[in-house]
Design a protein around this motif. Structure first.
Motif, PDB file in Angstrom:
ATOM      1  N   ASN A   1      65.699  38.092  11.658  1.00 19.22           N
ATOM      2  CA  ASN A   1      64.328  38.568  11.839  1.00 19.22           C
ATOM      3  C   ASN A   1      63.387  37.371  11.974  1.00 19.22           C
ATOM      4  O   ASN A   1      63.313  36.537  11.063  1.00 19.22           O
ATOM      5  CB  ASN A   1      63.921  39.421  10.635  1.00 19.22           C
ATOM      6  CG  ASN A   1      62.646  40.215  10.878  1.00 19.22           C
ATOM      7  OD1 ASN A   1      61.677  39.715  11.418  1.00 19.22           O
ATOM      8  ND2 ASN A   1      62.662  41.474  10.477  1.00 19.22           N
TER       9      ASN A   1
ATOM     10  N   VAL B   1      60.057  37.165  12.077  1.00 22.11           N
ATOM     11  CA  VAL B   1      58.668  37.256  11.638  1.00 22.11           C
ATOM     12  C   VAL B   1      58.519  37.715  10.184  1.00 22.11           C
ATOM     13  O   VAL B   1      57.490  37.479   9.561  1.00 22.11           O
ATOM     14  CB  VAL B   1      57.872  38.196  12.578  1.00 22.11           C
ATOM     15  CG1 VAL B   1      58.353  39.625  12.462  1.00 22.11           C
ATOM     16  CG2 VAL B   1      56.375  38.092  12.348  1.00 22.11           C
TER      17      VAL B   1
ATOM     18  N   ASP C   1      59.676  39.095  17.545  1.00 26.00           N
ATOM     19  CA  ASP C   1      58.391  38.937  16.860  1.00 26.00           C
ATOM     20  C   ASP C   1      57.367  39.802  17.577  1.00 26.00           C
ATOM     21  O   ASP C   1      57.100  39.609  18.766  1.00 26.00           O
ATOM     22  CB  ASP C   1      57.974  37.466  16.898  1.00 26.00           C
ATOM     23  CG  ASP C   1      56.708  37.185  16.106  1.00 26.00           C
ATOM     24  OD1 ASP C   1      55.987  38.137  15.762  1.00 26.00           O
ATOM     25  OD2 ASP C   1      56.434  36.000  15.863  1.00 26.00           O
TER      26      ASP C   1
ATOM     27  N   HIS D   1      54.320  39.733  17.486  1.00 28.95           N
ATOM     28  CA  HIS D   1      53.178  38.975  17.987  1.00 28.95           C
ATOM     29  C   HIS D   1      53.362  38.646  19.464  1.00 28.95           C
ATOM     30  O   HIS D   1      52.383  38.537  20.204  1.00 28.95           O
ATOM     31  CB  HIS D   1      53.011  37.661  17.211  1.00 28.95           C
ATOM     32  CG  HIS D   1      52.568  37.851  15.799  1.00 28.95           C
ATOM     33  ND1 HIS D   1      53.457  38.105  14.776  1.00 28.95           N
ATOM     34  CD2 HIS D   1      51.330  37.823  15.236  1.00 28.95           C
ATOM     35  CE1 HIS D   1      52.786  38.213  13.632  1.00 28.95           C
ATOM     36  NE2 HIS D   1      51.495  38.060  13.889  1.00 28.95           N
TER      37      HIS D   1
END
Length: 606
Positions: free
Chosen positions: A209, A211, A260, A262
Motif C-alpha cells: 500500500n 499511501v 495512491d 492522490h
C-alpha cells in the motif's frame, strides 16, 4: 459581530451574545452544551437548537457550511497573492466571509503553510472565527487539520509529537490510543483547532500500500478496531471546550489499495464478505465510540458498488452502507477533492453535486472553490439537488458544531497556549508510548544486546533528518555517533563511502525505507556487512523491509522516524531499554504476500 448562544436558540431567542463574551466564556472553561445531561436529552436539545439556526439561513449560507477549504497565510488578515489566485480575495478572513465557509483546514507544507508556533496558530484561529462571525451566516468555523501523529503531523514541535499509529499499536497498550487522542485533542483545541482528521481506521492488509502503511494501526481488523475506538474516545471525551471532533478515515477502507488515490483511482477487488471481515470492523468500532465524523475514500470497490464510481460519489456505499446499514448519522466528509482519485471520472463542476447526492455532508478542498459552490447552488436552484438533501447535511454540521462547543465558544486564549501544548506531562506520555513500540524482528547473530558500549557508531542509510536525529540521540546516551545519509537509491560511490566509514567504527546502524520499492538499499546493506563490523538494520518506516532477502541478521522496527521513535531506538540499541514491541502486521517474505516470514504478534526481547 454575534456568536450563537445555545441558551438563546433553545428558548427561541435566536442568536445572541457578543464575540467578546463568547471568547471570555471559552477562557473561563464555560461548557454550555449540557454535557452532563442524559444523551437522549442532549441529542434532542442539539436537534432543536440546530433547526432553529438552520431556519434563519439563506441558500448561499447553507451551501457555504458544506465546504471546508485551505486558506493561505499565517494571520487572518495577511494579504497573500495565493488567496487572490485561489479565492479571488486578498486574505483568509475575506475568503471565510465571502463564501460563508463551514470550515477551514490548516497545512504546514511549502505551498500552504499556516504554522509558525502555537501562539500564532491560536491568533490565526481567532481571526478566522471573528471573520466567520462577521459574515452573513454568523456561524463559527470547524477548523481542522491532519494530526495523526508520526508521518502525518501538521503541528510539530514544540507541540507534542507522537509515533505513527502502527508504532502505538506495536506497544499493545490500548489505553495508549486514548492517551494519544486526549493529548492531541487538548493541544489542538488550545490553538483553536476543533477537528482532527484522525484516526486512520484503515486496515493495512496490503504490504505494498503506497499511501496508508504505518498510518494504520494494524493489518488485523480486531487490533485496529480497538485502537481506533480508544483514540476516538481520547479526542472526544471531556468538556466540549477542550475536546475535538475525531474523523475516522477512509471509508469503506483504503488498506488494500495498491494505488495512491492522490495520483490515481485505486480499485479494491475484495468480495463484500471480505470487506465485512477485514475493512469494516474498525469503522464499526469508531461508530460505536460515537465518532463525530467519517471521511470517505476515493476508491473503487466493485463488490459494494459495481458502477465504478469512487466511494466518495457512491450512493450505494455512502447512503446504502454507511447511512442505511450501519446507521451512521454523523457528519460524512470527503477526502480532498483535489485528489486525482475523485477527479478521474468526472469534471470538477460535477463532483460536489454527485458527492452530496451520494449522501456526503461536507466537501473538503475542492480544486476550484468558486466553481464548486456555484455548481451546488445551480443544482439546488434547478431542483436537481433537493433542498431537503442540503438541509439534512447542514443540520448535521450544525449539530456537530453545537455538540463540540464551536458555536458557543469558538475562541481560544493565545496567552494560555503554553499551559496545554508540549507540556512535560504530554512529552512524557509520548516517550512512554514510543519506548513500548520498538520491535526486535530478528537477532540471528546475537548482536543485541551489545556486549559493551561502542566507542563510535555510524548511523547511515535513509533519511537526512532520521540519520542525524538518531546520531544525536545515540551520542546523548554515551557513544560518539556520526551520521552519513545515503538515501533510498544510493549510488555505487555513496555505498563505497559508507563502507569506508563503517570500517572505522565499532557499530553500524543503518536505516531502511521500502526495500521492495528501492532495492539498491540492499547493496548498501551488503557492503556494510562485508566490513565485518556489527550491523543493526532498522526498518525506519514500514516494517516489511525485514522480510526481504538481505544479508543483515539483526533487524529492529520503529514504524517511523520522528524524534520519540528514534530516542526509543537509541535506548534499545545501547541497552538502556529492552525491546517490547509486537508486530501489528504480518511481515511476508518479500513480495510474496502469501508466505509470512514474521507473523503478527512476533517480537523478540532479551
Amino acid at each position: 459581530m454575534v456568536a450563537v448562544s445555545l441558551v438563546g436558540v433553545l428558548t427561541g431567542g435566536g442568536l445572541s451574545g457578543t464575540a467578546a463574551a463568547t471568547e471570555a466564556g471559552a477562557r473561563d472553561g464555560v461548557d454550555v452544551t449540557s454535557a452532563q445531561a442524559p444523551k437522549g436529552t442532549q441529542a434532542k436539545q442539539l436537534e432543536v437548537a440546530a433547526k432553529r439556526v438552520l431556519h434563519g439561513m439563506s441558500l448561499e449560507e447553507k451551501v457555504g457550511q458544506l465546504f471546508v477549504t485551505w486558506v493561505n497565510g499565517k494571520t487572518a488578515e495577511q494579504a497573500d497573492p495565493k488567496n487572490q489566485a485561489d479565492f479571488g480575495v486578498d486574505t483568509a478572513a475575506e475568503a471565510v466571509r465571502r463564501y460563508h465557509l463551514g470550515g477551514v483546514i490548516y497545512f504546514n507544507n511549502d505551498s500552504r503553510d499556516n504554522f509558525d508556533d502555537p501562539g500564532q496558530v491560536a491568533r490565526l484561529s481567532n481571526g478566522l472565527q471573528a471573520a466567520a462571525l462577521g459574515s452573513g451566516a454568523r456561524i463559527p468555523l470547524q477548523i481542522g487539520t491532519d494530526q495523526e501523529g508520526g508521518t502525518v503531523t501538521r503541528m510539530g514541535a514544540p507541540a507534542t509529537e507522537f509515533p505513527n499509529s502502527m508504532a502505538v499499536a506495536a506497544g499493545r497498550d490500548v489505553s495508549a490510543g486514548t492517551q494519544v487522542g486526549a493529548v492531541l485533542g487538548r493541544e489542538l483545541r488550545a490553538v483553536g483547532i476543533n477537528q482532527d482528521y484522525a484516526p486512520d481506521a484503515d486496515v493495512n492488509s496490503n504490504p505494498a500500500n503506497p499511501v496508508i502503511g504505518v498510518r494504520s494501526f494494524s493489518g488485523q481488523p480486531g487490533l485496529a478496531g480497538e485502537f481506533v475506538s480508544a483514540e476516538v474516545h481520547g479526542y472526544q471525551e471531556g468538556p466540549a471546550s477542550k475536546a475535538v471532533s475525531a474523523t475516522a478515515k477512509h471509508f469503506p477502507g483504503h488498506g488494500d489499495a495498491a494505488t495512491d488515490s492522490h495520483t490515481g483511482l485505486p480499485r479494491i477487488d475484495r468480495s463484500e464478505e471480505q470487506w465485512r471481515a477485514i475493512d469494516l470492523p474498525p469503522f464499526l468500532a469508531a461508530i460505536a465510540a460515537g465518532v463525530d465524523s467519517i471521511m470517505s475514500a476515493h476508491i473503487q470497490f466493485p463488490s459494494l458498488d459495481p458502477s465504478g464510481e469512487p466511494a466518495t460519489l457512491s450512493k450505494p456505499i455512502i447512503t446504502g452502507k454507511l447511512r442505511g446499514e450501519l446507521g451512521y448519522d454523523g457528519v460524512v466528509i470527503t477526502d480532498s477533492l483535489e485528489m486525482q482519485g475523485v477527479r478521474e471520472l468526472h469534471r470538477d463542476a460535477e463532483i460536489p453535486v454527485l458527492a452530496l447526492k451520494a449522501g456526503v455532508d461536507q466537501l473538503l478542498m475542492p480544486a476550484n472553490l468558486r466553481l464548486a459552490i456555484d455548481s451546488v447552488l445551480d443544482a439546488a436552484k434547478a431542483g436537481d439537488l433537493p433542498m431537503q438533501r442540503i438541509d439534512q447535511s447542514v443540520l448535521r454540521v450544525l449539530k456537530l458544531k453545537l455538540k463540540r462547543g464551536i458555536l458557543t465558544a469558538p475562541f481560544t486564549d493565545p496567552a494560555q497556549v503554553g499551559r496545554s501544548v508540549g507540556t512535560p506531562e504530554h512529552l512524557a506520555i509520548a516517550r512512554r508510548i514510543a519506548d513500548r513500540s520498538i520491535t526486535a524482528i530478528a537477532n540471528d547473530a546475537g548482536v543485541l544486546p551489545l556486549k559493551q558500549k561502542p566507542a563510535t557508531t555510524l548511523v547511515t542509510g535513509w533519511g537526512v533528518a532520521g540519520t542525524q536525529t538518531l546520531a544525536e540521540r545515540l551520542s546523548a546516551h554515551g557513544t560518539k555517533a556520526t551520521a552519513l545519509q545515503t538515501g533510498q537509491t544510493p549510488s555505487d560511490e555513496v555505498i563505497a563511502q559508507a563502507a569506508v566509514a563503517a570500517k572505522n567504527t565499532d557499530l553500524v546502524v543503518v536505516l531502511t525505507n521500502n526495500l521492495g520499492g528501492f532495492p539498491r538499499q540492499n547493496k548498501l546493506l551488503q557492503a556494510l556487512m562485508d566490513t565485518g563490523n556489527p550491523v543493526i538494520a532498522v526498518a525506519a518506516q514500514i516494517p516489511y523491509d525485514a522480510g526481504y532477502d538481505n544479508p543483515v541478521p539483526t533487524w529492529l522496527a520503529t514504524y517511523g522516524y520522528f524524534t520519540p521513535s528514534l530516542e526509543a531506538l537509541a535506548k534499545v540499541v545501547l541497552g538502556k531499554k529492552k525491546p517490547s514491541g509486537k508486530l501489528p502486521v504480518d511481515v511476508p517474505a518479500g513480495a510474496d504476500v502469501h508466505n509470512v516470514r514474521y507473523p503478527f504478534g512476533h517480537g523478540l526481547t532479551w
